[in-house]
Design an enzyme around this catalytic site. Structure first.
Site, short mmCIF file in Angstrom:
data_model
loop_
_atom_site.label_atom_id
_atom_site.label_comp_id
_atom_site.label_asym_id
_atom_site.label_seq_id
_atom_site.Cartn_x
_atom_site.Cartn_y
_atom_site.Cartn_z
N TYR A 50 -27.95 30.64 19.87
CA TYR A 50 -29.39 30.75 19.63
C TYR A 50 -29.67 30.47 18.16
O TYR A 50 -29.00 31.02 17.29
CB TYR A 50 -29.89 32.15 19.98
N GLU A 101 -33.16 29.96 16.49
CA GLU A 101 -34.57 29.80 16.13
C GLU A 101 -34.74 29.50 14.65
O GLU A 101 -34.06 30.09 13.80
CB GLU A 101 -35.37 31.07 16.45
N ASP A 152 -46.19 7.12 21.37
CA ASP A 152 -45.16 7.70 22.24
C ASP A 152 -44.25 6.55 22.67
O ASP A 152 -44.63 5.72 23.50
CB ASP A 152 -45.84 8.35 23.45
N THR A 194 -38.66 10.54 24.03
CA THR A 194 -37.53 11.18 24.70
C THR A 194 -36.27 10.55 24.12
O THR A 194 -36.33 9.55 23.39
CB THR A 194 -37.56 10.95 26.22
N LYS A 212 -33.82 7.65 27.61
CA LYS A 212 -34.21 6.44 28.35
C LYS A 212 -33.46 5.24 27.76
O LYS A 212 -32.24 5.23 27.80
CB LYS A 212 -35.73 6.31 28.34
N ARG A 216 -30.77 14.37 27.75
CA ARG A 216 -32.18 14.67 28.06
C ARG A 216 -32.76 15.50 26.92
O ARG A 216 -32.39 16.67 26.75
CB ARG A 216 -32.30 15.50 29.34
N1 DSN Z 1 -40.76 10.53 34.03
C1 DSN Z 1 -40.84 9.49 33.03
C2 DSN Z 1 -40.83 8.14 33.64
O1 DSN Z 1 -40.21 7.98 34.67
O2 DSN Z 1 -41.43 7.24 33.10
C3 DSN Z 1 -42.00 9.68 32.14
O3 DSN Z 1 -42.04 10.96 31.68
#
Ligand code: DSN
Length: 418
Positions: free
Chosen positions: A55, A57, A201, A227, A230, A236
């Site tokens: 932890y 914080e 974003d 994120t 991707k 993640r």
């Molecule tokens: N779930 C993601 C996507 O598939 O584009 C977006 O958050």
């Protein structure tokens, strides 16, 4: 041996079997959901490591818990690598994922009831850019812009007109189902005209941005969220980049504004992913992601599919199945049975409902990570057409599924440990 020292296969055989099955599924199918990828073994090792026990914080050197000397170094390493990759002045790697990262932006810059603007979900935006079912559409006055009817591209004239009419406090530029490049400078100009904070974003395209395959909004937008799993190919997670002048507001919004302790093992995975993203191999991968998407779009277009915007500049292809008399859901389910995993998706001005829309969203990041190039993408397009031409034909699905597995065996998926 005490129970706590047993391997998963002995301690929980049922769960271990489920993981083995998922491993098999990911090894033998074509994963074409554009937001998915194969994280490397090194990323997975870091993200599943003992660091998850801690932890922490607060931020490095300013924690609310003792025993942080190693965690501080982990977080600093992740931050310094991400800063160097994107050329960002300030980086926060603590958001649990993309939606929490975006919520932190709201908390940093807005009050409940403020006007915000984003691309509508039906035009390829994200829920957290102000959609009505999201907290961002409930707690803020949300104005959506869309794409043009004529070419399905973002209508910057509409963005400008809406911005001048509604004077948003915050403007989002970012997409989840939009196959074209975003013009950051044009968004910046409009944000300046109305005094809005511009948030980019780049969740879907951050790997492409790192590799120079999509222009970077860093240094143009006030704040950039992403994120990490991707096209970036990490664990993640989420991250936020901004200029130093917004650093304190962003950090306070993430913690203590929204979150408790950061997921330190994920932070370590992000550090590894950032290291990997700095290599020439990653640049080649990102270039091929885009090339593969272009090949797929062109091949499906030649077979009579309606490709939204007529092609792609990035990692995804949005296909309108209407000319083929198949709905998105029927098509996606038939392809899934054939080992081709995508997702049904609305297309701009879709007359159908989101739960059974007209389109399919297909991406190339995971296939590219397993080494697919033009030849394989042409084969994939042919299989997609064979399945969608006879979506109820289980024999075709079975045959394609076997052929898919054969091709997958020739291109083993990275990071899958059997
Ligand atoms: N779930 C993601 C996507 O598939 O584009 C977006 O958050």
């Amino acid at each position: 041996m005490v129970l706590a020292d047993l391997p998963l296969s002995e301690r929980d055989p049922a769960l271990a079997a489920l993981i083995r099955r998922e491993n098999e599924l990911e090894a033998t199918t074509l994963r074409m959901i554009p937001s998915e990828n194969y994280a490397s073994r090194a990323v997975q090792e870091a993200a599943g490591s003992v660091l998850a026990n801690k932890y922490s914080e607060g931020y490095a050197r300013k924690r609310y818990y003792e025993g942080q000397e190693i965690i501080d170094e982990v977080e600093e390493l992740a931050i310094s690598r991400v800063k160097a990759l994107f050329g960002a002045e300030h980086v926060n790697v603590q958001p649990y994922s993309g939606s929490p990262a975006n919520l932190a932006v709201y908390l940093a810059f807005c009050n409940a009831g403020d006007t915000i603007m984003g691309l509508s979900l039906s035009s390829g935006g994200h829920l957290t850019h102000g959609h009505g079912v999201s907290i961002t559409g409930k707690y803020f006055k949300s104005i959506s812009y869309g794409v043009r009817r004529s070419d399905h591209r973002i209508d910057m004239d509409e963005v400008r007109a809406l911005a001048h009419e509604h004077k948003p406090k915050l403007m989002w530029a970012g997409t989840t189902a939009y196959p074209r490049a975003l013009d950051w400078a044009a968004f910046r100009e409009i944000a300046n005209e109305v005094g809005a904070i511009l948030a980019a974003d780049i969740s879907h395209i951050s790997g492409l941005v790192v590799a120079g395959e999509h222009a970077s909004p860093v240094g143009i937008a006030d704040v950039v969220t992403s994120t990490t799993h991707k096209t970036f190919r990490g664990p993640r997670g989420g991250m936020i980049m901004c200029d130093q002048k917004h650093a304190s507001a962003i950090d306070k919004a993430v913690f203590p504004g929204l979150q408790g302790g950061p997921h330190n093992a994920t932070t370590a995975g992000i550090a590894v992913a950032a290291l990997e993203a700095s290599t020439p191999e990653f640049k080649r991968y990102a270039k091929q992601v885009v090339e593969n998407a272009k090949v797929l779009a062109a091949a499906l277009g030649e077979k009579g599919y309606a490709i939204v915007t007529g092609g792609t500049d990035n990692h995804l292809v949005l296909v309108d199945l209407t000319p083929k008399n198949v709905t998105g859901k029927v098509g996606a389910k038939a392809l899934d049975k054939a080992g081709i995993v995508g997702n049904y998706n609305t297309v701009p001005f879709d007359p159908r409902k989101p739960f059974d829309p007209s389109g399919l969203r297909l991406g190339t990041p995971a296939l590219t990570s397993r080494g697919f190039g033009t030849e394989e993408m042409l084969q994939v397009a042919s299989w997609i057409d064979q399945v969608l031409t006879a979506p109820a034909d289980e024999a075709v699905q079975l045959r394609v599924r076997n052929e898919v597995a054969e091709l997958c065996a020739k291109h083993p998926a990275p990071g899958l440990v059997t």
